[in-house]
Design a protein around this motif. Structure first.
Motif, PDB file in Angstrom:
ATOM      1  N   GLU A   4      40.831  52.172  32.724  1.00  8.09           N
ATOM      2  CA  GLU A   4      42.019  51.328  32.626  1.00  8.09           C
ATOM      3  C   GLU A   4      43.165  51.963  33.398  1.00  8.09           C
ATOM      4  O   GLU A   4      43.123  53.138  33.748  1.00  8.09           O
ATOM      5  N   SER A   5      44.176  51.128  33.685  1.00  9.65           N
ATOM      6  CA  SER A   5      45.318  51.592  34.450  1.00  9.65           C
ATOM      7  C   SER A   5      46.534  50.761  34.066  1.00  9.65           C
ATOM      8  O   SER A   5      46.393  49.657  33.538  1.00  9.65           O
ATOM      9  N   SER A   6      47.727  51.278  34.360  1.00  3.57           N
ATOM     10  CA  SER A   6      48.963  50.561  34.046  1.00  3.57           C
ATOM     11  C   SER A   6      49.424  49.744  35.242  1.00  3.57           C
ATOM     12  O   SER A   6      49.412  50.220  36.379  1.00  3.57           O
ATOM     13  N   CYS A   7      49.878  48.541  34.977  1.00  3.40           N
ATOM     14  CA  CYS A   7      50.407  47.657  36.016  1.00  3.40           C
ATOM     15  C   CYS A   7      51.732  48.233  36.520  1.00  3.40           C
ATOM     16  O   CYS A   7      52.607  48.563  35.727  1.00  3.40           O
ATOM     17  N   PRO A   8      51.906  48.362  37.844  1.00  6.19           N
ATOM     18  CA  PRO A   8      53.150  48.909  38.372  1.00  6.19           C
ATOM     19  C   PRO A   8      54.346  47.963  38.207  1.00  6.19           C
ATOM     20  O   PRO A   8      55.488  48.396  38.248  1.00  6.19           O
ATOM     21  N   CYS A  10      54.866  45.610  35.411  1.00  2.46           N
ATOM     22  CA  CYS A  10      55.348  45.448  34.032  1.00  2.46           C
ATOM     23  C   CYS A  10      54.955  46.600  33.110  1.00  2.46           C
ATOM     24  O   CYS A  10      55.450  46.673  31.991  1.00  2.46           O
ATOM     25  N   GLY A  11      54.041  47.471  33.538  1.00  2.00           N
ATOM     26  CA  GLY A  11      53.639  48.610  32.719  1.00  2.00           C
ATOM     27  C   GLY A  11      52.532  48.327  31.717  1.00  2.00           C
ATOM     28  O   GLY A  11      52.125  49.212  30.978  1.00  2.00           O
ATOM     29  N   THR A  12      52.035  47.092  31.675  1.00  2.00           N
ATOM     30  CA  THR A  12      50.969  46.722  30.740  1.00  2.00           C
ATOM     31  C   THR A  12      49.664  47.417  31.133  1.00  2.00           C
ATOM     32  O   THR A  12      49.294  47.452  32.295  1.00  2.00           O
ATOM     33  N   ARG A  13      48.974  47.995  30.134  1.00  2.00           N
ATOM     34  CA  ARG A  13      47.675  48.633  30.377  1.00  2.00           C
ATOM     35  C   ARG A  13      46.621  47.547  30.556  1.00  2.00           C
ATOM     36  O   ARG A  13      46.592  46.576  29.811  1.00  2.00           O
ATOM     37  N   SER A  14      45.778  47.700  31.567  1.00  2.00           N
ATOM     38  CA  SER A  14      44.739  46.719  31.835  1.00  2.00           C
ATOM     39  C   SER A  14      43.399  47.420  31.989  1.00  2.00           C
ATOM     40  O   SER A  14      43.315  48.488  32.578  1.00  2.00           O
ATOM     41  N   HIS A  15      42.369  46.815  31.459  1.00  2.00           N
ATOM     42  CA  HIS A  15      41.003  47.315  31.633  1.00  2.00           C
ATOM     43  C   HIS A  15      40.141  46.273  32.353  1.00  2.00           C
ATOM     44  O   HIS A  15      38.952  46.464  32.524  1.00  2.00           O
ATOM     45  N   ARG A  16      40.769  45.163  32.786  1.00  2.00           N
ATOM     46  CA  ARG A  16      40.056  44.093  33.474  1.00  2.00           C
ATOM     47  C   ARG A  16      39.879  44.454  34.950  1.00  2.00           C
ATOM     48  O   ARG A  16      40.811  44.375  35.725  1.00  2.00           O
ATOM     49  N   LEU A  17      38.687  44.831  35.326  1.00  2.00           N
ATOM     50  CA  LEU A  17      38.380  45.212  36.701  1.00  2.00           C
ATOM     51  C   LEU A  17      38.316  43.960  37.566  1.00  2.00           C
ATOM     52  O   LEU A  17      37.595  43.016  37.272  1.00  2.00           O
ATOM     53  N   HIS A  18      39.116  43.939  38.629  1.00  2.00           N
ATOM     54  CA  HIS A  18      39.156  42.798  39.548  1.00  2.00           C
ATOM     55  C   HIS A  18      38.125  42.994  40.664  1.00  2.00           C
ATOM     56  O   HIS A  18      37.326  42.119  40.923  1.00  2.00           O
ATOM     57  N   GLN A  19      38.170  44.148  41.321  1.00  2.00           N
ATOM     58  CA  GLN A  19      37.186  44.481  42.350  1.00  2.00           C
ATOM     59  C   GLN A  19      37.300  45.945  42.734  1.00  2.00           C
ATOM     60  O   GLN A  19      38.236  46.621  42.344  1.00  2.00           O
ATOM     61  N   ARG A  41      38.344  52.785  45.457  1.00  2.00           N
ATOM     62  CA  ARG A  41      39.655  52.445  44.896  1.00  2.00           C
ATOM     63  C   ARG A  41      39.496  51.198  44.048  1.00  2.00           C
ATOM     64  O   ARG A  41      39.191  50.115  44.555  1.00  2.00           O
ATOM     65  N   ARG A  42      39.699  51.355  42.756  1.00  2.00           N
ATOM     66  CA  ARG A  42      39.524  50.251  41.823  1.00  2.00           C
ATOM     67  C   ARG A  42      40.760  49.360  41.813  1.00  2.00           C
ATOM     68  O   ARG A  42      41.873  49.832  41.910  1.00  2.00           O
ATOM     69  N   GLN A  43      40.530  48.067  41.663  1.00  2.00           N
ATOM     70  CA  GLN A  43      41.630  47.121  41.571  1.00  2.00           C
ATOM     71  C   GLN A  43      41.489  46.381  40.242  1.00  2.00           C
ATOM     72  O   GLN A  43      40.436  45.846  39.926  1.00  2.00           O
ATOM     73  N   PHE A  44      42.562  46.396  39.465  1.00  2.00           N
ATOM     74  CA  PHE A  44      42.583  45.762  38.159  1.00  2.00           C
ATOM     75  C   PHE A  44      43.409  44.485  38.213  1.00  2.00           C
ATOM     76  O   PHE A  44      44.193  44.278  39.142  1.00  2.00           O
ATOM     77  N   LYS A  45      43.270  43.643  37.194  1.00  2.00           N
ATOM     78  CA  LYS A  45      44.066  42.424  37.093  1.00  2.00           C
ATOM     79  C   LYS A  45      44.898  42.500  35.816  1.00  2.00           C
ATOM     80  O   LYS A  45      44.372  42.718  34.739  1.00  2.00           O
ATOM     81  N   CYS A  46      46.218  42.338  35.989  1.00  2.00           N
ATOM     82  CA  CYS A  46      47.135  42.414  34.858  1.00  2.00           C
ATOM     83  C   CYS A  46      47.077  41.125  34.042  1.00  2.00           C
ATOM     84  O   CYS A  46      47.122  40.027  34.597  1.00  2.00           O
ATOM     85  N   LYS A  47      46.976  41.254  32.730  1.00  2.00           N
ATOM     86  CA  LYS A  47      46.920  40.098  31.844  1.00  2.00           C
ATOM     87  C   LYS A  47      48.280  39.400  31.757  1.00  2.00           C
ATOM     88  O   LYS A  47      48.352  38.181  31.690  1.00  2.00           O
ATOM     89  N   LYS A  48      49.349  40.181  31.817  1.00  2.00           N
ATOM     90  CA  LYS A  48      50.698  39.629  31.683  1.00  2.00           C
ATOM     91  C   LYS A  48      51.196  39.010  33.000  1.00  2.00           C
ATOM     92  O   LYS A  48      51.681  37.890  33.016  1.00  2.00           O
TER      93      LYS A  48
END
Length: 59
Positions: A4-8, A10-19, A41-48
């Motif tokens: 998981e990683s934090s969205c730059p 809004c700061g929301t933690r995300s574990h949803r892997l985009h690609q 390099r993992r890319q995540f998708k922010c829920k918020k």
């Protein structure tokens, strides 16, 4: 690497892997052997924000 990683934005933690993006870095040859460094390099998708973001590459 973390799952998981934090969205730059809004700061929301995300574990949803985009690609995943794979980068190849070419280094100087060692003798006659070519040296390559493969970075994932993992890319995540922010829920918020509902936008994808990339993790920072850590050295």
């Amino acid at each position: 690497m973390g799952k998981e990683s934090s969205c730059p934005r809004c700061g929301t933690r995300s574990h949803r892997l985009h690609q995943n993006h794979r980068y190849l870095v070419k280094d100087l040859p060692w003798g006659e052997t070519f040296i390559f460094l493969e970075i994932n390099r993992r890319q995540f998708k922010c829920k918020k924000c509902v936008k994808p973001f990339s993790r920072n590459v850590e050295y």
